[in-house]
Design a protein around this motif. Structure first.
Motif, PDB file in Angstrom:
ATOM      1  N   MET B  14       0.446  -1.602  -0.123  1.00 19.81           N
ATOM      2  CA  MET B  14      -0.336  -0.346  -0.081  1.00 19.81           C
ATOM      3  C   MET B  14       0.861   1.061   0.091  1.00 19.81           C
ATOM      4  O   MET B  14       1.167   2.551  -0.672  1.00 19.81           O
ATOM      5  CB  MET B  14      -0.815   0.406   0.916  1.00 19.81           C
ATOM      6  CG  MET B  14      -2.702  -0.831   1.212  1.00 19.81           C
ATOM      7  SD  MET B  14      -3.205  -0.205   0.230  1.00 19.81           S
ATOM      8  CE  MET B  14      -3.667   0.628   0.542  1.00 19.81           C
ATOM      9  N   VAL B  15       1.821   1.264   1.322  1.00 20.22           N
ATOM     10  CA  VAL B  15       2.341   2.349   1.176  1.00 20.22           C
ATOM     11  C   VAL B  15       3.560   2.438  -0.291  1.00 20.22           C
ATOM     12  O   VAL B  15       3.332   3.681  -1.007  1.00 20.22           O
ATOM     13  CB  VAL B  15       3.734   2.699   2.247  1.00 20.22           C
ATOM     14  CG1 VAL B  15       4.567   3.250   1.588  1.00 20.22           C
ATOM     15  CG2 VAL B  15       3.407   2.237   3.305  1.00 20.22           C
ATOM     16  N   MET B  16       4.238   1.496  -0.894  1.00 23.51           N
ATOM     17  CA  MET B  16       4.773   1.110  -2.339  1.00 23.51           C
ATOM     18  C   MET B  16       3.286   1.990  -3.257  1.00 23.51           C
ATOM     19  O   MET B  16       4.443   2.904  -3.875  1.00 23.51           O
ATOM     20  CB  MET B  16       5.643   0.530  -2.671  1.00 23.51           C
ATOM     21  CG  MET B  16       6.753   0.162  -2.250  1.00 23.51           C
ATOM     22  SD  MET B  16       7.624   1.893  -2.078  1.00 23.51           S
ATOM     23  CE  MET B  16       8.040   1.037  -3.613  1.00 23.51           C
ATOM     24  N   LEU B  17       2.538   1.955  -3.483  1.00 26.38           N
ATOM     25  CA  LEU B  17       1.222   2.386  -4.222  1.00 26.38           C
ATOM     26  C   LEU B  17       1.551   3.880  -4.186  1.00 26.38           C
ATOM     27  O   LEU B  17       1.084   4.350  -4.680  1.00 26.38           O
ATOM     28  CB  LEU B  17       0.058   1.704  -4.407  1.00 26.38           C
ATOM     29  CG  LEU B  17      -0.811   0.611  -4.796  1.00 26.38           C
ATOM     30  CD1 LEU B  17      -0.968  -0.266  -4.886  1.00 26.38           C
ATOM     31  CD2 LEU B  17       0.159   0.696  -6.734  1.00 26.38           C
ATOM     32  N   VAL B  18       1.356   4.139  -2.714  1.00 27.34           N
ATOM     33  CA  VAL B  18       0.835   5.507  -2.609  1.00 27.34           C
ATOM     34  C   VAL B  18       1.898   5.962  -3.264  1.00 27.34           C
ATOM     35  O   VAL B  18       1.917   7.640  -4.206  1.00 27.34           O
ATOM     36  CB  VAL B  18       0.593   6.360  -0.846  1.00 27.34           C
ATOM     37  CG1 VAL B  18       0.639   7.316  -1.071  1.00 27.34           C
ATOM     38  CG2 VAL B  18      -0.421   4.681  -0.495  1.00 27.34           C
ATOM     39  N   VAL B  19       3.558   5.638  -2.896  1.00 29.05           N
ATOM     40  CA  VAL B  19       4.113   6.757  -3.122  1.00 29.05           C
ATOM     41  C   VAL B  19       4.291   6.261  -4.732  1.00 29.05           C
ATOM     42  O   VAL B  19       4.672   7.398  -4.982  1.00 29.05           O
ATOM     43  CB  VAL B  19       5.685   6.014  -2.719  1.00 29.05           C
ATOM     44  CG1 VAL B  19       7.333   6.967  -3.676  1.00 29.05           C
ATOM     45  CG2 VAL B  19       5.881   6.226  -1.050  1.00 29.05           C
ATOM     46  N   ALA B  20       4.423   5.748  -5.592  1.00 35.09           N
ATOM     47  CA  ALA B  20       4.405   5.699  -6.732  1.00 35.09           C
ATOM     48  C   ALA B  20       2.874   6.824  -7.235  1.00 35.09           C
ATOM     49  O   ALA B  20       3.232   6.850  -8.406  1.00 35.09           O
ATOM     50  CB  ALA B  20       3.713   4.468  -7.068  1.00 35.09           C
ATOM     51  N   ILE B  22       2.220   9.348  -6.305  1.00 39.73           N
ATOM     52  CA  ILE B  22       2.924  10.565  -5.730  1.00 39.73           C
ATOM     53  C   ILE B  22       3.897  11.072  -7.569  1.00 39.73           C
ATOM     54  O   ILE B  22       3.904  11.684  -8.005  1.00 39.73           O
ATOM     55  CB  ILE B  22       3.466  11.177  -4.707  1.00 39.73           C
ATOM     56  CG1 ILE B  22       2.599  10.688  -3.443  1.00 39.73           C
ATOM     57  CG2 ILE B  22       3.938  12.113  -4.370  1.00 39.73           C
ATOM     58  CD1 ILE B  22       2.902  10.459  -2.365  1.00 39.73           C
ATOM     59  N   SER B  23       4.533   9.953  -7.077  1.00 40.73           N
ATOM     60  CA  SER B  23       5.360   9.920  -8.727  1.00 40.73           C
ATOM     61  C   SER B  23       4.630  10.110  -9.952  1.00 40.73           C
ATOM     62  O   SER B  23       5.563  11.040 -10.516  1.00 40.73           O
ATOM     63  CB  SER B  23       6.202   8.915  -9.122  1.00 40.73           C
ATOM     64  OG  SER B  23       7.092   8.062  -7.528  1.00 40.73           O
ATOM     65  N   PHE B  27       4.112  13.854 -13.035  1.00 42.09           N
ATOM     66  CA  PHE B  27       4.782  14.117 -14.183  1.00 42.09           C
ATOM     67  C   PHE B  27       3.402  14.435 -14.704  1.00 42.09           C
ATOM     68  O   PHE B  27       3.387  15.074 -15.616  1.00 42.09           O
ATOM     69  CB  PHE B  27       4.498  12.444 -14.637  1.00 42.09           C
ATOM     70  CG  PHE B  27       5.842  11.423 -15.037  1.00 42.09           C
ATOM     71  CD1 PHE B  27       6.545  12.065 -15.637  1.00 42.09           C
ATOM     72  CD2 PHE B  27       6.157  10.771 -14.233  1.00 42.09           C
ATOM     73  CE1 PHE B  27       8.154  11.103 -16.310  1.00 42.09           C
ATOM     74  CE2 PHE B  27       7.599  10.012 -14.157  1.00 42.09           C
ATOM     75  CZ  PHE B  27       8.230  10.536 -14.700  1.00 42.09           C
ATOM     76  N   GLN B  28       2.239  14.275 -14.100  1.00 44.24           N
ATOM     77  CA  GLN B  28       0.786  14.552 -14.435  1.00 44.24           C
ATOM     78  C   GLN B  28       0.896  16.151 -13.853  1.00 44.24           C
ATOM     79  O   GLN B  28      -0.058  16.767 -15.102  1.00 44.24           O
ATOM     80  CB  GLN B  28       0.071  14.253 -13.474  1.00 44.24           C
ATOM     81  CG  GLN B  28      -0.280  12.202 -14.017  1.00 44.24           C
ATOM     82  CD  GLN B  28      -1.086  12.779 -15.249  1.00 44.24           C
ATOM     83  OE1 GLN B  28      -2.380  13.067 -16.042  1.00 44.24           O
ATOM     84  NE2 GLN B  28       0.107  11.675 -16.746  1.00 44.24           N
TER      85      GLN B  28
END
Lengths: 317, 328
Positions: B14-20, B22-23, B27-28
């Motif tokens: 979950m944490v990785m998905l949140v950070v992903a 944000i990353s 770009f957006q």
């Protein structure tokens, strides 16, 4: 924590002074020479920074007042060309280091205080809401806090700084830099406040005075702002003091990395970065004096914060 | 144990998905990727074509899934500033950072535990008092200032050690070059490693000392003394072992900070690692690099947190019982 006597009859100045002197806190304070010294040093630096325009012998960032002939004057020695003596020396452009430090400390402290205030307001508000409302709102706020807490503040601040900077048009970046810096340091540091305030709010919200207020039909906002807030402020003060030391260090670090305040309005960190270039050619005073000032400031505020934490709130230890 | 592991893995994901996310948002929302890729003279039609080809007209969720897929394959696009694939640049610079972090981590843990035990056992010695008071300065001193002071003392005044770079490096594989095999490499490593590790060292030392003092007061230590067991054995077998639990937690979490603080140390010493690149990426708003670095650091932190949790579990048998009964 709120004193009922102060609500009914506002005390005169003399009685406030008496109450401070009679308090346990002051007694503890008066018996610790190191803490007294830290408080004095902090006070001296804050006052010197606040009154920099009146104290500083030169105005370091007005190009017209600088004389290039004065450049690289070592401390306490007369300059080879002009014979002027600067007791902390000058930098490459003949700028008086002592004056530059006074103005630099002004920026460092300004950013530090503003960032702490911003972090505290944000953290307290979110903590109050999370603790009082509970449920989904609480979960969302505290999960964000958990995720953020697992990263060091410097990284969070760098990232926010990078993002915010890229959203601001180029021509405004110079003026906006300080605000961006305050924003990024503040946003990197709100979690502490939110967690503490939330746990105190959880404890307070079931007490009789809150239930009574609710029965009277007082709105949630008013209950939080007028009744719960004053009772959760104690620990916030402690976190704020330690937070000030952290914010000052963080600001100087960001400025040192070259992503903080611009060189036209240097903080202590910027002065150290600029002076660092001259370290190898032997002009140690340009970077060492701002460095020592920063060290004294950070150490004193840290010691004060630690002492305040132990003295006010043994269970936070 | 397995349930705990699965729960922690889901949390980590979950944490990785949140950070992903944000990353991905970088770009957006920050700048127009097309503008960053084509020059001024590209026509409106070319831009639209490129936009379509890169899939920038797809719905946001589709783009996000594609972003995550690419990230899993290690593709983060092309750095705006260096015009090379981000993954390639990071792979090239990562060994330098890892070497630095490893050496300062070992330094901090070994010296931290050693000095902590020493100051706890000889708590009234003058050397212990000296170490304790200087550690206070170590905690308050900003990392970059430590670096500058060390450079001034050892590189400028004494001229014993180099002040920047990695010294001579030896190429081991195509991407992995190490400075640990040459004398000049080690010489260049000393100052950065001390700078980076000092904060963690003092933190661990104070922690070990406090824990040791606590444990030395307990009954089983008194009992061991009464049994006539050698002092050395009491201190190192009975006492030290029981102080290690909190030390593991803090040491693990600090390992993550070491990698983050490497940014500062690498800037002070011009150490050619990823941290130095990240600072430049921030200055030049190099979005692909920023987002890749963010994901990389997040991964490091999540993995470290996971390992620390598991270690905790392995070291303390009591947790296995309480966790099961108290599991949510």
């Amino acid at each position: 924590m709120t004193d009922t006597t102060s609500l009914s009859a506002p005390p005169t100045d003399a009685s406030i002074w008496r109450r401070i002197v009679d308090s346990d806190l002051f007694y503890d304070f008066s018996r610790r020479p190191i803490i007294i010294l830290s408080a004095l040093l902090t006070l001296v630096i804050i006052l010197a920074a606040a009154f920099a325009p009146w104290i500083a012998p030169h105005t370091p960032f007005d190009p017209s007042s600088l004389n290039l002939m004065d450049g690289f004057t070592p401390p306490m020695e007369p300059n080879a060309f002009t014979g002027n003596v600067y007791w902390m020396g000058t930098d490459s452009q003949g700028r008086d280091i002592f004056s530059a430090i006074l103005y630099g400390a002004r920026i460092s402290l300004l950013v530090g205080f503003a960032a702490v205030a911003f972090a505290a307001i944000l953290g307290i508000t979110l903590g109050l809401i999370a603790g009082y409302k509970g449920g989904l709102v609480d979960t969302i706020i505290m999960r964000i806090a958990d995720v953020q807490l697992s990263f060091p503040a410097i990284l969070v601040a760098l990232l926010i700084f990078g993002i915010t900077k890229s959203l601001i048009p180029n021509e405004m970046q110079e003026q906006a830099a300080i605000y961006v810096l305050i924003l990024s340091i503040g946003l990197s540091d709100w979690v502490q406040y939110a967690r503490t305030v939330r746990s105190s709010t959880l404890a307070e919200k079931n007490k009789e005075y809150v239930q009574a207020a609710r029965l009277f039909g007082v709105s949630s906002f008013r209950i939080l702002a007028r009744h719960i807030l004053p009772n959760v402020m104690g620990p916030v003060l402690v976190i704020g003091t330690i937070g000030l030391a952290l914010a000052i260090i963080l600001e100087s670090t960001l400025s040192f990395l070259g992503v903080g305040v611009p060189a036209t309005q240097p903080s202590l960190g910027t002065l150290i970065r600029v002076g660092n270039e001259f370290l190898f050619s032997g002009e140690w005073w340009i970077t060492l004096f701002p460095g020592i000032t920063l060290l004294i400031l950070a150490l004193s505020v840290n010691l004060l914060g630690d002492w305040l934490r132990d003295a006010l709130n043994p269970r936070l230890r | 144990m397995i349930a705990m592991l699965i729960r922690r893995l889901i949390q980590a994901a979950m944490v990785m998905l949140v950070v992903a996310f944000i990353s991905f948002s970088l770009f957006q929302f920050v700048g127009d990727p097309i503008n960053n890729m084509v020059g001024q003279e590209a026509s409106q039609q070319d831009r639209a074509e490129l936009r379509e080809r890169l899939g920038l007209n797809d719905p946001i969720p589709v783009q996000f899934i594609r972003f995550v897929g690419n990230a899993l394959k290690g593709e983060f696009g092309i750095s705006y500033r260096m015009a090379r694939p981000v993954s390639e640049v990071i792979a090239e610079r990562l060994p330098a950072t890892l070497e630095l972090a490893l050496v300062s981590g070992v330094l901090a843990i070994s010296l931290g535990i050693g000095l902590g035990v020493y100051t706890a056992l000889r708590r009234d010695g003058w050397l212990s008092h000296f170490i304790m008071s200087s550690s206070l300065i170590g905690v308050s001193l900003p990392t970059f200032l430590i670096g500058i002071l060390l450079i001034y003392l050892f590189s400028v005044e004494l001229q014993w050690l180099p002040s920047f770079g990695r010294g001579e490096t030896v190429q081991i594989t195509q991407n992995w070059s190490t400075g640990l095999l040459t004398v000049s490499g080690w010489k260049s490593l000393i100052l950065p490693a001390i700078t980076l590790g000092l904060f963690q060292l003092t933190l661990l030392m104070r922690l070990v000392r406090a824990e040791m003092l606590e444990v030395l007061r307990t009954d089983y230590i008194k009992f061991a003394r009464a049994r006539g067991i050698k002092q050395r054995s009491i201190h190192f077998h009975h006492a030290l072992k029981n102080t290690l639990l909190p030390v593991i937690t803090i040491a693990g979490l600090q390992l993550g900070s070491i990698i983050a603080f490497a940014i500062i140390t690498e800037t002070v010493f011009q150490w050619p690692g990823v941290g130095l690149l990240f600072i430049n990426a921030i200055r030049f708003v190099d979005i692909p690099f920023m987002s890749a670095y963010l994901l990389l650091i997040a991964l490091v932190f999540v993995v470290i947190n996971l390992i620390v949790d598991l270690l905790y579990f392995a070291v303390d048998p009591r947790l296995r019982v309480t966790k099961r009964s108290a599991s949510r």
